[in-house]
Design a protein around this motif. Structure first.
Motif, PDB file in Angstrom:
ATOM      1  N   LEU A   1       0.822  -1.222   0.000  1.00  0.00           N
ATOM      2  CA  LEU A   1       0.000   0.000   0.000  1.00  0.00           C
ATOM      3  C   LEU A   1       0.848   1.260   0.000  1.00  0.00           C
ATOM      4  O   LEU A   1       0.601   2.200   0.743  1.00  0.00           O
TER       5      LEU A   1
ATOM      6  N   ALA B   1       1.324   3.650  -2.246  1.00  0.00           N
ATOM      7  CA  ALA B   1       0.733   4.904  -2.722  1.00  0.00           C
ATOM      8  C   ALA B   1      -0.218   5.526  -1.698  1.00  0.00           C
ATOM      9  O   ALA B   1      -0.073   6.704  -1.363  1.00  0.00           O
TER      10      ALA B   1
ATOM     11  N   ARG C   1       9.214  -0.109  -9.905  1.00  0.00           N
ATOM     12  CA  ARG C   1       7.804   0.256  -9.680  1.00  0.00           C
ATOM     13  C   ARG C   1       7.038   0.375 -10.981  1.00  0.00           C
ATOM     14  O   ARG C   1       5.877   0.730 -10.972  1.00  0.00           O
TER      15      ARG C   1
ATOM     16  N   TYR D   1      -2.939  -1.208   8.172  1.00  0.00           N
ATOM     17  CA  TYR D   1      -2.634   0.151   7.717  1.00  0.00           C
ATOM     18  C   TYR D   1      -3.867   1.042   7.739  1.00  0.00           C
ATOM     19  O   TYR D   1      -3.754   2.253   7.692  1.00  0.00           O
ATOM     20  N   HIS D   2      -5.032   0.433   7.789  1.00  0.00           N
ATOM     21  CA  HIS D   2      -6.264   1.221   7.814  1.00  0.00           C
ATOM     22  C   HIS D   2      -6.877   1.258   9.208  1.00  0.00           C
ATOM     23  O   HIS D   2      -7.858   1.932   9.434  1.00  0.00           O
TER      24      HIS D   2
ATOM     25  N   PRO E   1      -3.314  -8.693   1.344  1.00  0.00           N
ATOM     26  CA  PRO E   1      -2.421  -7.707   1.967  1.00  0.00           C
ATOM     27  C   PRO E   1      -1.942  -6.643   0.990  1.00  0.00           C
ATOM     28  O   PRO E   1      -1.534  -5.562   1.396  1.00  0.00           O
ATOM     29  N   TYR E   2      -2.027  -6.932  -0.281  1.00  0.00           N
ATOM     30  CA  TYR E   2      -1.546  -5.998  -1.297  1.00  0.00           C
ATOM     31  C   TYR E   2      -2.456  -4.781  -1.409  1.00  0.00           C
ATOM     32  O   TYR E   2      -1.979  -3.662  -1.583  1.00  0.00           O
ATOM     33  N   ASN E   3      -3.775  -4.981  -1.299  1.00  0.00           N
ATOM     34  CA  ASN E   3      -4.673  -3.841  -1.462  1.00  0.00           C
ATOM     35  C   ASN E   3      -5.737  -3.718  -0.377  1.00  0.00           C
ATOM     36  O   ASN E   3      -6.629  -2.901  -0.475  1.00  0.00           O
ATOM     37  N   ALA E   4      -5.630  -4.547   0.674  1.00  0.00           N
ATOM     38  CA  ALA E   4      -6.546  -4.496   1.820  1.00  0.00           C
ATOM     39  C   ALA E   4      -8.002  -4.765   1.441  1.00  0.00           C
ATOM     40  O   ALA E   4      -8.916  -4.348   2.127  1.00  0.00           O
TER      41      ALA E   4
ATOM     42  N   ARG F   1       1.325 -12.526  -0.116  1.00  0.00           N
ATOM     43  CA  ARG F   1       1.526 -11.167   0.410  1.00  0.00           C
ATOM     44  C   ARG F   1       1.697 -10.129  -0.687  1.00  0.00           C
ATOM     45  O   ARG F   1       1.519  -8.950  -0.447  1.00  0.00           O
ATOM     46  N   THR F   2       2.071 -10.544  -1.895  1.00  0.00           N
ATOM     47  CA  THR F   2       2.194  -9.566  -2.966  1.00  0.00           C
ATOM     48  C   THR F   2       0.865  -9.331  -3.673  1.00  0.00           C
ATOM     49  O   THR F   2       0.790  -8.525  -4.589  1.00  0.00           O
TER      50      THR F   2
ATOM     51  N   GLU G   1       8.567  -1.511   9.498  1.00  0.00           N
ATOM     52  CA  GLU G   1       7.252  -2.094   9.213  1.00  0.00           C
ATOM     53  C   GLU G   1       6.829  -2.994  10.367  1.00  0.00           C
ATOM     54  O   GLU G   1       5.762  -2.820  10.938  1.00  0.00           O
TER      55      GLU G   1
ATOM     56  N   ILE H   1      -4.387   5.053   6.688  1.00  0.00           N
ATOM     57  CA  ILE H   1      -4.966   5.263   5.362  1.00  0.00           C
ATOM     58  C   ILE H   1      -6.475   5.349   5.510  1.00  0.00           C
ATOM     59  O   ILE H   1      -7.079   4.556   6.237  1.00  0.00           O
TER      60      ILE H   1
ATOM     61  N   LEU I   1      -9.791   4.764   0.362  1.00  0.00           N
ATOM     62  CA  LEU I   1      -8.745   4.458  -0.606  1.00  0.00           C
ATOM     63  C   LEU I   1      -8.607   2.957  -0.875  1.00  0.00           C
ATOM     64  O   LEU I   1      -7.724   2.548  -1.610  1.00  0.00           O
TER      65      LEU I   1
ATOM     66  N   PRO J   1      -4.264  -0.504  -5.553  1.00  0.00           N
ATOM     67  CA  PRO J   1      -3.952   0.487  -4.517  1.00  0.00           C
ATOM     68  C   PRO J   1      -3.237   1.718  -5.046  1.00  0.00           C
ATOM     69  O   PRO J   1      -3.177   2.724  -4.367  1.00  0.00           O
ATOM     70  N   SER J   2      -2.713   1.642  -6.260  1.00  0.00           N
ATOM     71  CA  SER J   2      -1.977   2.806  -6.765  1.00  0.00           C
ATOM     72  C   SER J   2      -2.876   3.758  -7.539  1.00  0.00           C
ATOM     73  O   SER J   2      -2.396   4.669  -8.210  1.00  0.00           O
TER      74      SER J   2
END
Lengths: 441, 592
Positions: free
Chosen positions: A35, A37, B98, B269-270, B310-313, B352-353, B467, B489, B493, B498-499
């Motif tokens: 996450l 970004a 990236r 993270y949220h 885990p990549y984008n929740a 995880r990715t 982390e 976050i 979002l 996530p980007s």
């Protein structure tokens, strides 16, 4: 069978004593930092809010003058030294870090009109309404000037050449002087109008610009016998300042609330129009980097512009600050000095949220990181709004609103006229072309 | 008419906006394939140990270098005394990259192009530096290699524990508990473990040092346990409600908003605690505010299978229909739905990715899916029994349980594997599986307690202390908590990509302009009017023309009215959208 499992020695990850700093093991594998970004966005949001919180630009004021401050002069070699002249003819020397007046003396009868140091910083020139140009030695604290020149004409402004022993004054005519001579070595005239501000170019040291009361800005070359070029604007230009890094650009502060950046190669159309002031702009000074300039105005605010942008990035005001008469950007690019009608000289930070003093390396890195984040997300609406927001006093706010209404009205009217006339009869004129009437060569 | 058409559009767009633009997708695909190639090459070279292949690999690289035109001054000969910095292997660069970056095509202004190129160079440099720093990582990954005539899956836990070092051997242990069946959860830094027994037993411990933090019986059914952002807080789904306990076992909160919960997930993270319940309710609770962020009834029946990506929740729910649905708190409908199996789903795991998803169903199959492309199955495995639980490790190992047997497969997503890597037979039926973060350990919670199983090569050897730090002190933990709260976050979002926040919003702007245009330049519909037939003496042409005119005018008038109404509505809507109760609204410009 060969086998190995992850087994860490805690000693390698823990600090040895309590006086040590913690060991921080990093791994930059992107898979460990999900996450990216949205987290950066959250950080940028915090950073831009904190920047607004820490924006406390006012550092202090230097009071002591008994009349409005008319001119400021920065010392070319000492950052802590500032000289100021007032409308009552008094000159004061200031120690900026201590904010004390080191010396003050009556220099002229009537107003001090011009004040400047010689490039070596050993002498100071002052000029007043009493038609005298006085040279003051900075090396010993003498009461009397080392030299006094009596001019035949009225003197209104003064500027020293960077490389040679010459300086220029203006009033009824523009005169070029040399140290050690009591007569001007050259005088220039274009028409009969008087000139009220003059400024030498810092890079092309033979070039100088002056503002005349017939609403024109005139360029001179000291190697030439006469003036070079003249551009007439709609309203009077109050002061002029050359860009110290780009020799061909200068900015004039105008009576019509705007500032105009001109390119000497193309004077007919100004390169940029800088708006936002709501009163006549009286003074302008470039930062030593040439990327920004500061302006002071009759609307009681100081604004900072980026040289290539049309709107100000910062506005400074206080409750007690009255009409500005002079502004100056310090030579270390960190501070701004402003002199105003109510006898005070104010010292501001050039970047409002900057932390003063020495920074530790980690602090520096963190600040750089936050700066990068802010620029990365600068275009996001929430962040943009917070970064742009400035509280302005009511009179400015109302005046801005009024200006806006007037501009809207004119635009609407023009649009209506265009709608009801033949195609092409009412052309679209860009803002830059609206303010210059003609150019003489 | 225009309006009814416009309504379904935004939904569709919202779903579409969650997908990456095609170019990014393609780049990811290319990168993955390249990485896969590299990984497989390296793996075969390392594992088989055959020199021939290694040589071949070397040859290939040298060939590729030679084929490139290298300037004479830069050519590195053998006699070159100062060859300069060694180049970074390409796969490492790819790992840290990236994206492809911009080459400046289409930028007309030269200055901007130069600026862009300069920026790209900086990014390239930073990628290279990050890749170079891998050299300084202190730990190596674990491994298990069999000798000739042996296979890795024949080794029992006892044998493995006997041949590793003493500290690692202590990581293999068995807890014999009687309030089962148990559920377990490791904390994010892999240091702490909490256990919840169905019959009310809750225990939290530092499992590395075997120090017990607290242990109690809540005298109520315990359904799920979950660590929150720090190891001082623990969420427990009990029979009726969700409770939060601290690490001494003191009840901090009783969350009555979350009732009848079957499984929970914590989005670190949220700061969201997500729960799925019996009647199909999916709820997100912000634990920093104590408020429900959003709640939906999924209308998918009982939800007992939920994992986070885990990549984008995004939450992935497994359903009895064999589907997997993905949810964010911003949309009432699932972001995506995949039909994975023809029979009820039993297990679900996301790596995880966020690249791969593994599902298992009652039809005794396990399938792997590509989550970013939402495509698959990449591979399908048939087992001798159905897999009840699935877990993916940081290094891509898959653990699955069938009854009381745990099998671990090595990298089943990238390549097809037919034999298990490790096998462990447990004393009782397994209820949950989880790999411990940053350790080569698999936690197996079963009906008679908890077993910690050593799986060499499963964990990420090098953690990032900013982390998750297994060795963090109390002060560090506190500092981390404050920092992470500041960086929380916003739940808005959460989306499949996530980007999204860093991408340009061009299509939506285009859509907006288009919609506005459509509304502004709306034309009255053409009227196809045929006057009815009348008696001959009444059907004069003048009469017909008059009637036609009247009707046409009436039609236009009606149309103008509706258009005006629509425009007004549009304006009101845009104004209403400006009025919200955000704290930051005070910065908005006042209405002129």
């Amino acid at each position: 069978m060969k086998v190995k499992v992850i087994s860490r020695n805690p000693d390698e990850y823990l600090r040895e004593t309590k006086r040590d700093i913690h060991k921080v093991q990093r791994n930059y594998d992107p898979a460990l930092h999900p996450l990216e970004a949205p987290r950066e966005y959250a950080r940028a949001m915090n950073s831009v809010k904190l920047e607004r919180i820490f924006a406390k630009p006012f550092l202090g004021n230097l009071d002591g003058h008994r009349d409005g401050v008319s001119c400021l002069a920065k010392h070319p070699e000492t950052l802590s030294f500032l000289a100021s002249g007032a409308y009552d003819g008094e000159i004061k020397f200031w120690d900026l870090p201590q904010r004390i007046c080191k010396r003050s003396f009556q220099a002229h009868d009537g107003c001090v009109r011009g004040l400047t140091f010689t490039p070596d910083g050993k002498n100071m020139l002052s000029m007043g309404d009493d038609k005298t140009i006085k040279t003051w030695s900075m090396e010993n604290e003498q009461e009397d000037p080392t030299n006094t020149i009596l001019s035949k004409t009225v003197l209104l402004s003064l500027s020293h050449q960077r490389s040679q022993n010459q300086f220029v004054t203006c009033g009824e005519v523009c005169q070029l002087w040399e140290h050690g001579r009591n007569e001007p070595i050259r005088s220039y005239q274009w028409g009969v109008d008087s000139l009220h501000h003059v400024s030498f170019n810092q890079v092309e040291t033979n070039l100088l610009a002056a503002c005349a009361s017939d609403r024109s800005v005139i360029l001179y070359d000291t190697r030439d016998s006469g003036p070079v070029r003249k551009v007439v604007m709609k309203l009077k230009a109050n002061s002029v300042c050359w860009n110290p890094m780009e020799a061909f650009n200068f900015t004039v502060a105008n009576e019509d609330f705007n500032l105009y950046t001109f390119d000497v190669r193309q004077m007919r159309v100004p390169a940029n129009v800088h708006m936002d002031h709501v009163g006549a702009v009286v003074s302008v000074d470039y930062s030593p980097t040439g990327k920004e300039f500061v302006s002071g105005s009759y609307d009681r605010t100081v604004r900072i512009y980026e040289a290539h942008k049309g709107h100000s990035r910062e506005v400074y005001h206080t409750k007690r600050m009255q009409k500005l008469s002079v502004v100056s950007w310090s030579l270390d690019n960190k501070y701004i000095m402003s002199g105003s009608d109510e006898m005070n000289i104010r010292v501001w930070k050039a970047r409002a949220a900057e932390k003063l003093g020495a920074l530790k390396p980690r602090e520096k890195a963190a600040l750089n990181y936050h700066q990068a984040l802010r620029t990365k997300f600068a275009q996001h609406p929430q962040i943009k709004r917070i970064a742009r927001h400035r509280h302005v006093p009511k009179h400015i706010y109302n005046a801005q609103k009024e200006q806006h209404a007037m501009r809207d009205k004119a635009k609407r009217k023009e649009g209506n006229v265009r709608k009801h006339s033949k195609k092409g009869a009412v052309p679209f004129v860009p803002e830059r072309k609206k303010h210059v009437i003609r150019e003489h060569e | 008419m225009a309006k009814s058409k416009a309504v379904p559009q935004p939904k569709h767009k919202a779903v579409m906006s969650n997908f990456k633009p095609k170019s990014t997708k393609q780049w990811i695909k290319e990168r993955d394939s390249q990485l896969k190639e590299f990984v497989s090459l390296v793996d075969t070279a390392d594992l088989s140990g055959s020199k021939a292949k290694k040589v071949k690999v070397k040859k290939e690289t040298s060939n590729s270098e030679e084929s490139k035109p290298v300037p004479l001054g830069l050519r590195q000969g053998k006699n070159d005394k100062f060859p300069g910095r060694p180049s970074v292997p390409k796969e490492k660069l790819l790992k840290h990259s990236r994206g492809e970056g911009l080459d400046g095509t289409g930028v007309k202004v030269n200055l901007l192009k130069k600026k862009l190129q300069k920026r790209e160079k900086i990014i390239e440099y930073s990628t290279e530096q990050a890749a170079r720093l891998e050299l300084f990582l202190p730990e190596d990954s674990g491994f298990l290699e069999a000798d000739d005539g042996e296979v890795t899956r024949q080794f029992s836990q006892g044998q493995i524990a006997a041949s590793v070092d003493v500290t690692s051997a202590t990581k293999q242990f068995d807890l014999d508990l009687q309030f089962g069946p148990y559920k377990s959860n490791y904390s994010r830094n892999g240091r702490f473990l909490c256990l919840g027994g169905r019959k009310g037993h809750i225990a939290a411990m530092d499992w590395v040092t075997k120090k017990l933090l607290c242990e109690m019986n809540v005298m109520e059914e315990v359904i799920d346990v979950r660590w929150l952002h720090v190891e001082t807080m623990l969420a427990v789904a009990q029979k009726e409600w969700v409770y939060i306990y601290d690490n001494q076992g003191i009840e901090l909160h009783c969350l009555k908003q979350l009732n009848r919960v079957l499984c929970m997930e914590f989005l670190p993270y949220h700061f969201l605690l997500a729960s799925a319940g019996e009647q199909g309710w999916l709820k997100w609770l912000d634990i920093s505010l104590g408020k429900i962020i959003s709640q939906f009834n999924t209308r998918m029946g009982r939800l007992n299978l939920m994992v986070q990506n885990p990549y984008n929740a995004v939450l992935c729910l497994g359903h009895a229909q064999g589907t997997v649905s993905m949810w964010s708190p911003n949309m009432k409908e699932p972001l995506a739905k995949m039909l994975c199996h023809r029979s009820p789903l039993l297990g679900l795991a996301v790596d995880r990715t966020g690249q791969y998803m593994v599902t298992s169903a009652a039809d005794k199959t396990v399938k792997t899916w590509d989550l970013r492309m939402l495509s698959g199955p990449l591979s399908e495995y048939h087992l001798f029994a159905h897999a009840n639980n699935l877990a993916l490790s940081e290094k891509g190992l898959l653990a699955l349980s069938m009854g009381n047997i745990v099998e671990v497969y090595k990298d089943p997503c990238r390549n097809h594997v037919d034999k298990a890597y490790l096998r462990h037979k447990n004393s009782s039926t397994i209820k949950s599986l989880q790999f411990c973060a940053y350790e080569d350990v698999l936690g197996v919670a079963h009906s008679k307690g908890f077993t910690s199983v050593l799986v060499p090569g499963s964990g990420e050897p090098n953690f990032d202390a900013l982390e998750a730090n297994p060795y963090q002190t109390k002060t560090q933990r506190r500092e981390r908590e404050v920092k992470s709260l500041l960086e929380k976050i916003q739940p808005e979002l959460i989306s499949l990509d996530p980007s999204t926040i860093t991408q340009v919003d061009t299509p939506t702007l285009q859509d907006k302009v288009e919609a506005k245009k459509n509304l502004l330049f709306l034309k009255p519909p053409k009227l196809d009017f045929e006057p009815r037939k009348r008696a001959k003496w009444r059907a004069g042409t003048a009469q017909v023309a008059k009637t036609k005119k009247i009707i046409r005018e009436d039609n236009v008038r009606k149309f103008v009215q509706t258009k005006r109404h629509l425009l007004q509505e549009d304006k009101n809507k845009s104004e209403a959208s400006n009025i919200s109760n955000n704290v930051l609204d005070r910065f908005k410009s006042k209405k002129r």
